[in-house]
Design a protein around this motif. Structure first.
Motif, PDB file in Angstrom:
ATOM      1  N   ARG A 152       0.919  -1.206  -0.042  1.00  0.00           N
ATOM      2  CA  ARG A 152      -0.023   0.056  -0.080  1.00  0.00           C
ATOM      3  C   ARG A 152       0.846   1.334  -0.095  1.00  0.00           C
ATOM      4  NH1 ARG A 152      -3.130   1.009   4.362  1.00  0.00           N
ATOM      5  NH2 ARG A 152      -1.762   0.061   5.734  1.00  0.00           N
ATOM      6  N   PHE A 153       2.004   1.461   0.788  1.00  0.00           N
ATOM      7  CA  PHE A 153       2.628   2.122   0.730  1.00  0.00           C
ATOM      8  C   PHE A 153       4.235   2.366   0.156  1.00  0.00           C
ATOM      9  CE2 PHE A 153       1.407   3.342   5.557  1.00  0.00           C
ATOM     10  CZ  PHE A 153       0.063   3.591   4.923  1.00  0.00           C
ATOM     11  N   THR A 154       4.430   3.494  -0.689  1.00  0.00           N
ATOM     12  CA  THR A 154       5.669   3.254  -1.365  1.00  0.00           C
ATOM     13  C   THR A 154       6.552   4.822  -1.064  1.00  0.00           C
ATOM     14  OG1 THR A 154       4.487   2.336  -3.282  1.00  0.00           O
ATOM     15  CG2 THR A 154       6.881   3.377  -3.820  1.00  0.00           C
ATOM     16  N   ILE A 155       7.786   4.411  -0.578  1.00  0.00           N
ATOM     17  CA  ILE A 155       8.837   5.665  -0.238  1.00  0.00           C
ATOM     18  C   ILE A 155       9.613   5.818  -1.409  1.00  0.00           C
ATOM     19  CG2 ILE A 155      10.424   3.980   0.842  1.00  0.00           C
ATOM     20  CD1 ILE A 155      10.947   6.309   2.752  1.00  0.00           C
ATOM     21  N   SER A 156       9.812   7.005  -1.602  1.00  0.00           N
ATOM     22  CA  SER A 156      10.894   7.358  -2.763  1.00  0.00           C
ATOM     23  C   SER A 156      11.561   8.683  -2.344  1.00  0.00           C
ATOM     24  CB  SER A 156      10.220   7.488  -3.894  1.00  0.00           C
ATOM     25  OG  SER A 156       9.025   8.439  -3.935  1.00  0.00           O
ATOM     26  N   ARG A 157      12.532   8.838  -3.162  1.00  0.00           N
ATOM     27  CA  ARG A 157      13.341  10.453  -2.988  1.00  0.00           C
ATOM     28  C   ARG A 157      13.852  10.789  -3.945  1.00  0.00           C
ATOM     29  NH1 ARG A 157      18.223   8.896   1.255  1.00  0.00           N
ATOM     30  NH2 ARG A 157      18.682  11.128   0.761  1.00  0.00           N
ATOM     31  N   ASP A 158      14.174  12.082  -4.059  1.00  0.00           N
ATOM     32  CA  ASP A 158      14.936  12.947  -5.103  1.00  0.00           C
ATOM     33  C   ASP A 158      15.815  13.649  -4.578  1.00  0.00           C
ATOM     34  OD1 ASP A 158      15.522  14.663  -7.162  1.00  0.00           O
ATOM     35  OD2 ASP A 158      13.369  14.992  -7.937  1.00  0.00           O
ATOM     36  N   ASN A 159      17.047  13.051  -4.679  1.00  0.00           N
ATOM     37  CA  ASN A 159      18.322  13.791  -3.878  1.00  0.00           C
ATOM     38  C   ASN A 159      18.644  15.179  -4.900  1.00  0.00           C
ATOM     39  OD1 ASN A 159      18.662  11.842  -2.224  1.00  0.00           O
ATOM     40  ND2 ASN A 159      20.505  10.818  -3.239  1.00  0.00           N
ATOM     41  N   ALA A 160      18.314  15.343  -5.814  1.00  0.00           N
ATOM     42  CA  ALA A 160      18.482  16.572  -6.619  1.00  0.00           C
ATOM     43  C   ALA A 160      17.579  17.758  -6.029  1.00  0.00           C
ATOM     44  CB  ALA A 160      18.100  16.434  -8.107  1.00  0.00           C
ATOM     45  N   LYS A 161      16.438  17.273  -5.376  1.00  0.00           N
ATOM     46  CA  LYS A 161      15.473  18.239  -5.136  1.00  0.00           C
ATOM     47  C   LYS A 161      15.655  18.053  -3.333  1.00  0.00           C
ATOM     48  CE  LYS A 161      12.441  18.301  -8.818  1.00  0.00           C
ATOM     49  NZ  LYS A 161      10.878  17.875  -9.391  1.00  0.00           N
ATOM     50  N   ASN A 162      16.331  17.364  -2.768  1.00  0.00           N
ATOM     51  CA  ASN A 162      16.480  17.061  -1.227  1.00  0.00           C
ATOM     52  C   ASN A 162      14.942  16.688  -0.738  1.00  0.00           C
ATOM     53  OD1 ASN A 162      18.945  17.663  -1.252  1.00  0.00           O
ATOM     54  ND2 ASN A 162      18.849  19.287   0.278  1.00  0.00           N
ATOM     55  N   MET A 163      14.297  16.125  -1.383  1.00  0.00           N
ATOM     56  CA  MET A 163      12.777  15.552  -1.399  1.00  0.00           C
ATOM     57  C   MET A 163      12.852  13.947  -1.002  1.00  0.00           C
ATOM     58  SD  MET A 163      11.020  18.292  -1.014  1.00  0.00           S
ATOM     59  CE  MET A 163       9.253  17.651  -1.397  1.00  0.00           C
ATOM     60  N   VAL A 164      11.740  13.663  -0.045  1.00  0.00           N
ATOM     61  CA  VAL A 164      11.620  12.094   0.237  1.00  0.00           C
ATOM     62  C   VAL A 164       9.936  12.136   0.107  1.00  0.00           C
ATOM     63  CG1 VAL A 164      11.615  10.361   1.871  1.00  0.00           C
ATOM     64  CG2 VAL A 164      13.402  11.903   1.672  1.00  0.00           C
ATOM     65  N   TYR A 165       9.262  11.192  -0.350  1.00  0.00           N
ATOM     66  CA  TYR A 165       8.195  11.186  -0.464  1.00  0.00           C
ATOM     67  C   TYR A 165       7.365   9.742   0.267  1.00  0.00           C
ATOM     68  CZ  TYR A 165       9.007  14.424  -4.002  1.00  0.00           C
ATOM     69  OH  TYR A 165       9.770  15.556  -4.415  1.00  0.00           O
ATOM     70  N   LEU A 166       6.083   9.786   0.730  1.00  0.00           N
ATOM     71  CA  LEU A 166       5.456   8.565   0.922  1.00  0.00           C
ATOM     72  C   LEU A 166       4.238   8.506   0.151  1.00  0.00           C
ATOM     73  CD1 LEU A 166       5.760   5.928   2.928  1.00  0.00           C
ATOM     74  CD2 LEU A 166       4.492   7.163   4.410  1.00  0.00           C
ATOM     75  N   GLN A 167       4.118   7.575  -0.598  1.00  0.00           N
ATOM     76  CA  GLN A 167       2.685   7.587  -1.331  1.00  0.00           C
ATOM     77  C   GLN A 167       2.018   6.216  -0.752  1.00  0.00           C
ATOM     78  OE1 GLN A 167       1.256   9.233  -4.217  1.00  0.00           O
ATOM     79  NE2 GLN A 167      -0.317   8.037  -3.589  1.00  0.00           N
ATOM     80  N   MET A 168       0.897   6.892  -0.257  1.00  0.00           N
ATOM     81  CA  MET A 168      -0.084   6.151   0.611  1.00  0.00           C
ATOM     82  C   MET A 168      -1.247   5.845  -0.101  1.00  0.00           C
ATOM     83  SD  MET A 168       0.705   7.189   4.457  1.00  0.00           S
ATOM     84  CE  MET A 168      -0.161   8.774   4.280  1.00  0.00           C
ATOM     85  N   ASN A 169      -1.537   4.381  -0.557  1.00  0.00           N
ATOM     86  CA  ASN A 169      -2.841   4.047  -1.050  1.00  0.00           C
ATOM     87  C   ASN A 169      -3.746   3.032  -0.154  1.00  0.00           C
ATOM     88  OD1 ASN A 169      -2.021   5.481  -3.440  1.00  0.00           O
ATOM     89  ND2 ASN A 169      -0.804   3.625  -4.102  1.00  0.00           N
ATOM     90  N   SER A 170      -4.898   3.062  -0.649  1.00  0.00           N
ATOM     91  CA  SER A 170      -5.848   2.135   0.178  1.00  0.00           C
ATOM     92  C   SER A 170      -5.744   2.311   1.668  1.00  0.00           C
ATOM     93  CB  SER A 170      -5.558   0.408  -0.253  1.00  0.00           C
ATOM     94  OG  SER A 170      -5.493   0.368  -1.532  1.00  0.00           O
ATOM     95  N   LEU A 171      -5.904   3.746   2.068  1.00  0.00           N
ATOM     96  CA  LEU A 171      -5.675   3.789   3.277  1.00  0.00           C
ATOM     97  C   LEU A 171      -6.723   3.258   4.265  1.00  0.00           C
ATOM     98  CD1 LEU A 171      -4.460   7.390   2.818  1.00  0.00           C
ATOM     99  CD2 LEU A 171      -3.314   5.809   4.260  1.00  0.00           C
ATOM    100  N   LYS A 172      -6.452   2.913   5.535  1.00  0.00           N
ATOM    101  CA  LYS A 172      -7.498   2.381   6.421  1.00  0.00           C
ATOM    102  C   LYS A 172      -7.568   3.431   7.946  1.00  0.00           C
ATOM    103  CE  LYS A 172      -5.428  -2.299   5.288  1.00  0.00           C
ATOM    104  NZ  LYS A 172      -4.782  -3.468   5.779  1.00  0.00           N
ATOM    105  N   PRO A 173      -8.617   3.021   8.475  1.00  0.00           N
ATOM    106  CA  PRO A 173      -8.559   4.052   9.886  1.00  0.00           C
ATOM    107  C   PRO A 173      -7.527   3.862  10.585  1.00  0.00           C
ATOM    108  CG  PRO A 173     -10.898   3.187   9.233  1.00  0.00           C
ATOM    109  CD  PRO A 173      -9.876   2.558   8.246  1.00  0.00           C
ATOM    110  N   GLU A 174      -7.076   2.577  10.680  1.00  0.00           N
ATOM    111  CA  GLU A 174      -5.751   2.179  11.478  1.00  0.00           C
ATOM    112  C   GLU A 174      -4.555   3.199  10.877  1.00  0.00           C
ATOM    113  OE1 GLU A 174      -8.138   0.067  10.104  1.00  0.00           O
ATOM    114  OE2 GLU A 174      -7.010  -1.694   9.813  1.00  0.00           O
ATOM    115  N   ASP A 175      -4.363   3.675  10.050  1.00  0.00           N
ATOM    116  CA  ASP A 175      -3.135   4.175   9.610  1.00  0.00           C
ATOM    117  C   ASP A 175      -3.425   5.845   9.955  1.00  0.00           C
ATOM    118  OD1 ASP A 175      -3.685   2.871   6.299  1.00  0.00           O
ATOM    119  OD2 ASP A 175      -2.343   2.331   7.776  1.00  0.00           O
TER     120      ASP A 175
END
Length: 119
Positions: free
Chosen positions: A67-90
């Protein structure tokens, strides 16, 4: 010194998606492994996902696998967390983290961003 600022949290319905972003300051960003943790009310902070300094390796905790995917862009100093199919327990405050010494020794934390998933 690394400063981390998260964004992208909010209120979403169960089954929805959110993309968290973490902006990092400092010229040494690419030397840090980056990760996301979360803390729900009354619970301990827990590891969610991590990515190596180059982005070549990622790891996602069982709670987010598929459900979750982490990624980064070192050129932009950015980190991302894509969260899909979210649940109340998230539902939790999500924190960006940086370390060169493993996840038991996080060196820098962001201030957190609230994610609320309604049922």
């Amino acid at each position: 010194q690394v400063q981390l600022v998260e964004s992208g949290g909010g209120l979403v319905q169960s089954g929805g998606s959110l993309r968290l972003s973490c902006s990092a300051s400092g010229r040494t960003f690419s030397s840090y492994a980056m990760g996301w943790f979360r803390q729900a009310p009354g619970k301990e902070r827990e590891f969610v996902a991590g990515i190596s300094s180059t982005g070549g390796s990622t790891y996602t905790a069982d709670s987010g696998k598929g459900r979750f995917t982490i990624s980064r862009d070192n050129a932009k100093n950015m980190v991302y967390l894509q969260m899909n199919s979210l649940k109340p327990e998230d539902t939790a405050v999500y924190y960006c983290a940086a370390t060169r010494m493993g996840w038991s020794r996080v060196e820098y934390w962001g201030q957190g961003t609230q994610v609320t998933v309604s049922s």
